[in-house]
Scaffold this motif. Structure first.
Motif, PDB file in Angstrom:
ATOM      1  N   UNK A  72       0.836  -1.213   0.000  1.00 33.09           N
ATOM      2  CA  UNK A  72       0.000   0.000   0.000  1.00 33.09           C
ATOM      3  C   UNK A  72       0.864   1.254   0.000  1.00 33.09           C
ATOM      4  N   UNK A  73       1.880   1.282   0.863  1.00 35.24           N
ATOM      5  CA  UNK A  73       2.775   2.441   0.933  1.00 35.24           C
ATOM      6  C   UNK A  73       3.529   2.607  -0.377  1.00 35.24           C
ATOM      7  N   UNK A  74       3.953   1.496  -0.950  1.00 31.08           N
ATOM      8  CA  UNK A  74       4.695   1.544  -2.209  1.00 31.08           C
ATOM      9  C   UNK A  74       3.833   2.117  -3.338  1.00 31.08           C
ATOM     10  N   UNK A  75       2.564   1.762  -3.376  1.00 32.77           N
ATOM     11  CA  UNK A  75       1.658   2.304  -4.392  1.00 32.77           C
ATOM     12  C   UNK A  75       1.531   3.819  -4.235  1.00 32.77           C
ATOM     13  N   UNK A  76       1.456   4.277  -2.993  1.00 36.82           N
ATOM     14  CA  UNK A  76       1.391   5.722  -2.753  1.00 36.82           C
ATOM     15  C   UNK A  76       2.640   6.412  -3.282  1.00 36.82           C
ATOM     16  N   UNK A  77       3.793   5.816  -3.014  1.00 33.27           N
ATOM     17  CA  UNK A  77       5.052   6.413  -3.467  1.00 33.27           C
ATOM     18  C   UNK A  77       5.158   6.395  -4.991  1.00 33.27           C
ATOM     19  N   UNK A  78       4.606   5.358  -5.611  1.00 36.71           N
ATOM     20  CA  UNK A  78       4.646   5.277  -7.077  1.00 36.71           C
ATOM     21  C   UNK A  78       3.846   6.403  -7.723  1.00 36.71           C
ATOM     22  N   UNK A  79       2.812   6.876  -7.053  1.00 38.51           N
ATOM     23  CA  UNK A  79       2.017   7.974  -7.602  1.00 38.51           C
ATOM     24  C   UNK A  79       2.845   9.251  -7.741  1.00 38.51           C
ATOM     25  N   UNK A  80       3.862   9.387  -6.892  1.00 36.72           N
ATOM     26  CA  UNK A  80       4.697  10.589  -6.943  1.00 36.72           C
ATOM     27  C   UNK A  80       5.623  10.611  -8.161  1.00 36.72           C
ATOM     28  N   UNK A  81       5.754   9.479  -8.832  1.00 40.12           N
ATOM     29  CA  UNK A  81       6.603   9.425 -10.025  1.00 40.12           C
ATOM     30  C   UNK A  81       6.008  10.273 -11.148  1.00 40.12           C
ATOM     31  N   UNK A  82       4.681  10.348 -11.236  1.00 40.75           N
ATOM     32  CA  UNK A  82       4.027  10.997 -12.366  1.00 40.75           C
ATOM     33  C   UNK A  82       4.279  12.504 -12.444  1.00 40.75           C
ATOM     34  N   UNK A  83       4.079  13.278 -11.372  1.00 41.03           N
ATOM     35  CA  UNK A  83       4.348  14.714 -11.520  1.00 41.03           C
ATOM     36  C   UNK A  83       5.800  15.026 -11.831  1.00 41.03           C
ATOM     37  N   UNK A  84       6.728  14.219 -11.302  1.00 44.62           N
ATOM     38  CA  UNK A  84       8.152  14.458 -11.566  1.00 44.62           C
ATOM     39  C   UNK A  84       8.467  14.230 -13.043  1.00 44.62           C
TER      40      UNK A  84
END
Length: 619
Positions: A72-84
């Motif tokens: 679950x935490x990893x999925x949240x962190x993966x979402x941050x890849x998109x704006x970058x």
């Protein structure tokens, strides 16, 4: 000769017991703890005591990680890849060269013939014929009355809005370089802050700050305002990328690092496909910027859902918070919270903190003070620099290549996604060094040869021009693979106390490459059409050779302290046999076996029953 009547225990010339495998018991004897002595008095004679060494990996194993909590935490962190990734790619689309000609005043003589043609039969973009006394002259002059833009499909880049063409075209490259200056400073500043104040607060601050700045960019009323806002957004984006990637890698055990890193890399390449779709559906740069920035609002829940890195908390000896995070893992993974969890976490924290006290202060300069890290650091700096120069150099060229720019972005994103997926299995089987070296060299050859030839063609053969475009996209895909491999290697060679600082320092060199890449493209105008790509190819080939020197990190546990890193470098350099870790222990069991009968009566016999002292302190 007098017979020696002393007992075997008293005989100094006693030969090693055959049952002991030729090992002298007295030579291998060591004091045992009170716990081991007590156990030895209550267990059968033929029993081996196996004492488990607690590591971060075994701790996470006993908390059933990776379970639903880590996923679950990893999925949240993966979402941050998109704006970058989307913001990085958008800079090349914003600066696309438009199709324009000089504006011809209505009173200009013979208006339809006022624009001269190039050698290839196309209208000049920056010149028109001079006029005198109502007659056109054979001499030409610059566009004194502005420009007329011939835009299709609603495309509207910043180059058209602020007339960044002809003599002012260099300002586009300047804006891209200034953006990467901000990115560079962000890697340096937030790398240090992430080590000092934690991964979570830096991740959240940079995540929301970059979104607000992105919205402000969309409403820029001047080119200067655009550049300034992009500078600060670049700082926040790199801070987000550095802390987010480090947090993701620290979330898992050693054996899951590769797949965790590759998923992040594949998502980043998928953003190339996504930016191609967005630029096709929303061709206006202002609207595109809003589409990229506004969705960050869905991450507001991270304030409550995203915990701090357990590894970082232990490295800073924040025991109470570490216990809370471990209990959260246990709760979400549906395992019973161990009664002695705090004691085991404290043991880990003491081990990390004790070694950390011998380390230099956490900053980029620390990487140069440690002999065992210095050489690898320099090589990684050059590799990240080269990857950035080549990757972004090709990226900024995509809008000017043959074919539709949006389609080109989509194609290269698909190519990179496939290559990185395959790359996961390659580096898991063959390690990091060889695949990384091959990727660098292949990219250098493709970029230098294909794009260099394409520059000489000047659209004389459309089919051949499309072929060189395809080769250029393959070259960028190969360099994207280098980024994926470098991300994993960088996160594995630095200790916990220096990991974010190390990643931040590498990011600095990456962004120096990003700063230089658009300026290198100007060599096309001032030196020669193929010069930029000859430079790209040479850098990539040199980097490919240097990567053969760095330590191999496949199946090596993450080092937590500088001391661990020194042992790590020595072990890898000596190329220890398969199955031996950097701590000299076979496999990942990390156990020490002792025969309990030697505790009781000095006899050494083959063991039958096995009891692990780890069971006495089991989580």
């Amino acid at each position: 000769m007098q017979n020696d009547t002393r007992t075997a225990d008293e005989n100094p010339n006693k030969q090693p017991n055959a049952d002991n495998g030729g090992v002298n018991e007295e030579a291998s004897a060591r004091p045992f703890s009170a716990l081991e002595a007590a156990l030895a008095s209550k267990i059968p004679e033929k029993t081996v005591i196996k004492r488990t060494v607690i590591t971060m990996d075994t701790m996470l194993d006993r908390l059933h990680c990776p379970g639903s909590s880590q996923i679950f935490i990893y999925i949240l962190l993966c979402l941050n890849v998109f704006p970058v990734s989307l913001n990085f790619m958008a800079m090349s689309i914003y600066g696309a060269s438009p199709n324009q000609t000089c504006h011809v005043p209505s009173d200009w003589p013979n208006k339809s013939s006022a624009i001269p043609y190039t050698k290839n039969g196309k209208l000049e973009k920056c010149l028109l014929y001079s006029a005198s006394n109502g007659t056109l002259l054979t001499s030409t002059e610059k566009c004194l009355f502005g420009y007329e833009y011939h835009l299709s499909d609603g495309k509207y880049p910043i180059t058209a809005e602020w007339d960044l063409v002809c003599d002012d075209a260099y300002l586009v490259r300047t804006a891209q370089s200034v953006f990467f200056v901000g990115v560079m400073l962000g890697g340096l500043i937030f790398g240090f802050l992430g080590d000092e104040f934690g991964r979570r607060p830096i991740t959240l601050i940079t995540l929301y700050s970059q979104a607000l700045l992105g919205v402000a960019v969309a409403f820029s009323n001047s080119f200067v305002m655009f550049v300034i806002l992009k500078f600060f957004q670049g700082m926040m984006l790199q801070g987000l990328q550095t802390s987010n990637n480090t947090m993701a890698m620290e979330l898992f055990q050693t054996r899951y690092r590769t797949i965790a890193g590759m998923i992040v890399a594949i998502l980043a390449t998928a953003c190339s496909m996504l930016i191609g779709i967005i630029s096709y559906l929303v061709p206006n740069w202002r609207q595109m910027q809003l589409v990229i920035s506004v969705p960050t609002v869905i991450t507001i829940g991270f304030l409550w859902l995203l915990p701090e890195s357990l590894r970082w908390l232990l490295s800073k000896h924040k025991l109470d918070r570490a216990v809370s995070v471990a209990k959260l893992y246990a709760k979400r993974n549906k395992v019973k919270v161990p009664h002695n969890l705090k004691e085991n976490l404290e043991l880990l924290a003491q081990q990390i903190s004790a070694n950390a006290k011998q380390s230099v202060k956490s900053n980029a300069v620390s990487l140069l003070k440690i002999a065992s890290v210095r050489r690898t650091s320099f090589i990684l700096f050059f590799c990240w620099f080269t990857a950035s120069v080549v990757y972004y150099g090709i990226t900024f060229s995509i809008p000017d290549l043959s074919g539709n720019a949006s389609l080109n972005f989509f194609i290269v994103g698909a190519l990179e996604s496939v290559s990185r997926f395959i790359g996961y299995f390659i580096i898991k089987r063959f390690g990091r060094r060889i695949p990384l070296s091959i990727s660098f060299i292949l990219s250098g050859i493709l970029c230098a040869v294909s794009v260099g030839i394409g520059k000489f063609l000047e659209d004389k053969d459309h089919k051949l021009s499309m072929l060189t475009t395809a080769m250029a996209l393959l070259g960028r895909a190969s360099m994207g693979q280098c980024f994926a491999f470098l991300l994993i290697v960088t996160s594995e060679v630095f200790p916990t106390v220096l990991r974010t600082a190390g990643s931040g320092a590498c990011s600095v060199w990456t962004r120096i490459g990003g700063i230089i890449a658009p300026q290198t493209l100007l060599l096309d105008k001032y030196v020669g059409s193929a010069t930029p790509f000859i430079v790209f190819g040479a850098l990539a080939i040199v980097a490919g050779c240097l990567t053969l020197i760095i330590p191999e990190t496949l199946n090596i546990p993450l080092p937590d302290s500088v001391k661990d890193t020194q042992m790590f470098h020595v072990t890898v350099t000596d190329q220890m046999p398969r199955g031996i870790t950097n701590y000299g222990l076979k496999n990942d069991e990390n156990t020490i076996e002792e025969n309990s009968s030697s505790i009781k009566n000095g006899n050494n016999k083959k063991s039958e029953n096995v009891i692990s002292t780890g069971d006495c302190t089991k989580l």
